[in-house]
Design a protein around this motif. Structure first.
Motif, PDB file in Angstrom:
ATOM      1  N   ASP A 110      22.977 -29.235  83.446  1.00 58.09           N
ATOM      2  CA  ASP A 110      23.313 -28.462  82.251  1.00 58.09           C
ATOM      3  C   ASP A 110      23.210 -26.995  82.616  1.00 58.09           C
ATOM      4  OD1 ASP A 110      23.667 -30.574  80.318  1.00 58.09           O
ATOM      5  OD2 ASP A 110      21.518 -30.921  80.510  1.00 58.09           O
ATOM      6  N   ALA A 111      24.216 -26.225  82.242  1.00 57.55           N
ATOM      7  CA  ALA A 111      24.266 -24.808  82.597  1.00 57.55           C
ATOM      8  C   ALA A 111      24.637 -23.988  81.378  1.00 57.55           C
ATOM      9  CB  ALA A 111      25.289 -24.586  83.717  1.00 57.55           C
ATOM     10  N   ARG A 112      24.132 -22.776  81.344  1.00 57.62           N
ATOM     11  CA  ARG A 112      24.517 -21.848  80.269  1.00 57.62           C
ATOM     12  C   ARG A 112      24.279 -20.422  80.721  1.00 57.62           C
ATOM     13  NH1 ARG A 112      20.263 -19.736  77.121  1.00 57.62           N
ATOM     14  NH2 ARG A 112      18.276 -20.741  77.556  1.00 57.62           N
ATOM     15  N   VAL A 113      24.887 -19.510  80.017  1.00 59.27           N
ATOM     16  CA  VAL A 113      24.634 -18.091  80.231  1.00 59.27           C
ATOM     17  C   VAL A 113      23.367 -17.750  79.458  1.00 59.27           C
ATOM     18  CG1 VAL A 113      25.468 -15.753  79.801  1.00 59.27           C
ATOM     19  CG2 VAL A 113      27.049 -17.512  80.631  1.00 59.27           C
ATOM     20  N   GLN A 114      22.368 -17.309  80.177  1.00 59.60           N
ATOM     21  CA  GLN A 114      21.077 -16.951  79.580  1.00 59.60           C
ATOM     22  C   GLN A 114      21.109 -15.528  79.008  1.00 59.60           C
ATOM     23  OE1 GLN A 114      18.214 -18.831  79.431  1.00 59.60           O
ATOM     24  NE2 GLN A 114      17.047 -17.195  78.499  1.00 59.60           N
ATOM     25  N   ARG A 115      21.717 -14.603  79.773  1.00 61.70           N
ATOM     26  CA  ARG A 115      21.728 -13.202  79.362  1.00 61.70           C
ATOM     27  C   ARG A 115      22.932 -12.512  79.979  1.00 61.70           C
ATOM     28  NH1 ARG A 115      20.617  -8.385  81.140  1.00 61.70           N
ATOM     29  NH2 ARG A 115      20.029  -9.026  83.230  1.00 61.70           N
ATOM     30  N   ILE A 116      23.548 -11.639  79.199  1.00 66.20           N
ATOM     31  CA  ILE A 116      24.647 -10.800  79.690  1.00 66.20           C
ATOM     32  C   ILE A 116      24.190  -9.357  79.592  1.00 66.20           C
ATOM     33  CG2 ILE A 116      27.061 -10.136  79.411  1.00 66.20           C
ATOM     34  CD1 ILE A 116      27.463 -12.787  77.849  1.00 66.20           C
ATOM     35  N   GLY A 117      24.121  -8.679  80.734  1.00 64.79           N
ATOM     36  CA  GLY A 117      23.772  -7.266  80.756  1.00 64.79           C
ATOM     37  C   GLY A 117      25.026  -6.416  80.877  1.00 64.79           C
TER      38      GLY A 117
END
Length: 153
Positions: free
Chosen positions: A89-96
């Protein structure tokens, strides 16, 4: 998690004890990241123009961009073995401004059908402009890509 992929543990993934070697989780994370990015239309690596066609030269002011890694980590909680099916399972945790942190969760199906957590990991990448000859410059994530990444949070 917002994206799921599945893979079977290959013999080459295991150590002498038949357990998945710790190092294998890093290419699995990268592979899941690439599948996830492609699923929303983000190029993993810019297409290479035909050098014999001057009209095909890319616009280096805006593209191509690439995503070198600046951090990778993985914590292990249980063993996975040869021929186990592993769900990632993968996801974007944070976008800087110029970076993206991805989170990964690995699990395997037990004989009773229940999922068992195997590992959790993360990768941080930085958006960079790729120059002819391979040079890189850190740049802000383009708005169109930022919007696609946001759908993976």
């Amino acid at each position: 998690m917002s994206f799921r992929t599945r893979r079977r543990v290959e013999f080459r993934d295991t150590d002498a004890a038949g357990i998945v070697h710790f190092s294998v989780f890093f290419p699995w994370m990268e592979s899941a990241e690439h599948e996830m990015l492609r699923s929303v239309g983000i190029d993993v690596l810019p297409p290479h123009p035909d050098p014999s066609d001057p009209a095909a030269a890319p616009d280096y002011q805006h593209r191509p961009i690439t995503w070198p890694r600046v951090r990778a980590a993985c914590d292990y909680t249980a063993a996975a073995r040869f021929e186990d099916w592993i769900e990632v399972d993968a996801r974007v945790q944070r976008i800087g401004r110029s970076s993206v942190e991805y989170a990964f969760r690995f699990s395997r199906q037990q004989r009773d059908g229940q999922a068992q957590a195997v590992a959790e990991g993360s990768i941080v990448t930085v958006c960079c402009r790729l120059h002819p000859g391979g040079g890189l410059d850190k740049v802000a994530i383009p708005q169109d890509i930022r919007e696609k990444l946001a759908t993976l949070q």
